[in-house]
Design a protein around this motif. Structure first.
Motif, short mmCIF file in Angstrom:
data_model
loop_
_atom_site.label_atom_id
_atom_site.label_comp_id
_atom_site.label_asym_id
_atom_site.label_seq_id
_atom_site.Cartn_x
_atom_site.Cartn_y
_atom_site.Cartn_z
N SER A 15 88.24 14.40 60.08
CA SER A 15 86.85 14.77 59.84
C SER A 15 86.31 15.62 60.99
CB SER A 15 86.00 13.52 59.64
OG SER A 15 84.71 13.85 59.23
N ALA A 16 86.57 15.20 62.21
CA ALA A 16 86.11 15.96 63.39
C ALA A 16 86.81 17.31 63.47
CB ALA A 16 86.38 15.16 64.66
N LEU A 17 88.12 17.33 63.21
CA LEU A 17 88.87 18.59 63.26
C LEU A 17 88.35 19.58 62.23
CD1 LEU A 17 91.38 20.18 64.34
CD2 LEU A 17 92.62 19.17 62.41
N PHE A 18 88.17 19.13 60.98
CA PHE A 18 87.69 20.02 59.93
C PHE A 18 86.27 20.50 60.23
CE2 PHE A 18 90.63 17.79 56.69
CZ PHE A 18 91.67 18.63 57.02
N PHE A 19 85.43 19.59 60.73
CA PHE A 19 84.05 19.96 61.04
C PHE A 19 83.99 20.99 62.16
CE2 PHE A 19 79.97 19.34 63.20
CZ PHE A 19 79.11 19.57 62.14
N THR A 48 83.53 26.93 54.35
CA THR A 48 82.97 26.07 53.30
C THR A 48 83.95 24.96 52.94
OG1 THR A 48 81.69 27.90 52.40
CG2 THR A 48 82.06 26.03 50.94
N MET A 49 85.21 25.31 52.76
CA MET A 49 86.22 24.31 52.43
C MET A 49 86.35 23.28 53.55
SD MET A 49 90.27 24.60 51.57
CE MET A 49 90.88 24.46 53.24
N LEU A 50 86.41 23.74 54.79
CA LEU A 50 86.56 22.81 55.92
C LEU A 50 85.38 21.86 56.05
CD1 LEU A 50 88.10 25.24 58.56
CD2 LEU A 50 89.26 23.34 57.41
N ALA A 54 85.37 17.82 55.62
CA ALA A 54 84.86 16.95 56.70
C ALA A 54 83.81 15.98 56.16
CB ALA A 54 84.27 17.80 57.82
N ILE A 55 82.92 16.47 55.32
CA ILE A 55 81.86 15.63 54.78
C ILE A 55 82.42 14.56 53.84
CG2 ILE A 55 79.86 15.65 53.22
CD1 ILE A 55 79.20 18.44 54.54
#
Length: 168
Positions: A15-19, A48-50, A54-55
Motif C-alpha cells: 500500500s505504501a509502495l503503490f501510494f 491512477t492505477m497505483l 493503494a487505496i
C-alpha cells in the motif's frame, strides 16, 4: 498468528509502495506539463492505477485497525445483548460484502481478459488493473473472518472502540 502478521506487513508495504510511486509519478507529470510544457499522458494511467491499488489494499488495513467510519452513539449506550446482535450483523454483512466484491471483481477480470481490453495510452491489459477488486475482496474476507474469530471464539469484546478485537 504468523500468517496474519505477514499479511499485515505485506499489505502495509505494498500500500505504501503503490501510494508513494503514484504520488511520485503524479508530481513528475505535473512538473513535465507545467514547467517543461511536455504533457505525459501515460502518467495518468499509471498513477491512477497505483493510487487505486493503494487505496483498495488500505481498506483491509483500515478494517483491521478499526479505522472505518462508524456511528457509535447507539452502540455505546446499549446493553451487551444489542452489542452482540449488532456485532453479528456487522460481521455477516461484511463477510457477504467481501464475497460480493471478490466475485464481481473476478467477473470483471475475466470479461476484460476475454475481450483483451487495453488502456488507451499504454496499451496495458486492463484486466491487470481490475485484479485489485478480487484481491481487495479476499483481503477484506480474511479480515472479517479474523474479526469474527476473535469475537466469537476468543470471546474478545469490542466495547468502546478500544480496538480489542485486533490486539494480539
Amino acid at each position: 498468528m504468523k500468517f496474519l502478521r505477514a499479511l499485515d506487513l505485506i499489505e502495509s508495504a505494498f500500500s505504501a509502495l503503490f501510494f508513494l510511486a503514484g504520488i511520485a509519478i503524479s508530481l513528475y507529470s505535473v512538473f513535465m506539463r507545467y514547467v517543461l510544457g511536455a504533457s505525459q499522458s501515460w502518467a495518468t494511467e499509471i498513477y491512477t492505477m497505483l493510487l487505486v491499488w493503494a487505496i483498495f489494499i488500505g481498506f483491509s488495513t483500515a478494517l483491521k485497525e478499526n479505522k472505518h467510519i462508524a456511528i457509535d452513539i447507539l452502540y455505546d449506550r446499549s446493553g451487551p445483548t444489542f452489542r452482540k446482535i449488532s456485532q453479528t450483523i456487522t460481521l455477516l454483512v461484511g463477510l457477504f460484502f467481501s464475497i460480493f466484491i471478490f466475485w464481481t471483481g473476478l467477473d470483471m477480470v475475466l470479461v476484460a481478459y476475454d475481450q483483451q481490453i487495453k488502456t488507451i495510452d499504454l496499451g496495458f491489459p486492463i484486466w491487470i488493473n481490475y485484479l485489485i477488486m478480487p484481491l481487495a475482496g479476499l483481503l477484506l474476507f480474511i479480515r472479517f473472518c479474523e474479526k469474527a474469530y476473535r469475537y466469537f471464539v476468543k470471546k474478545e469484546d469490542d466495547t468502546g472502540g478500544d480496538d480489542i478485537l485486533w490486539k494480539q
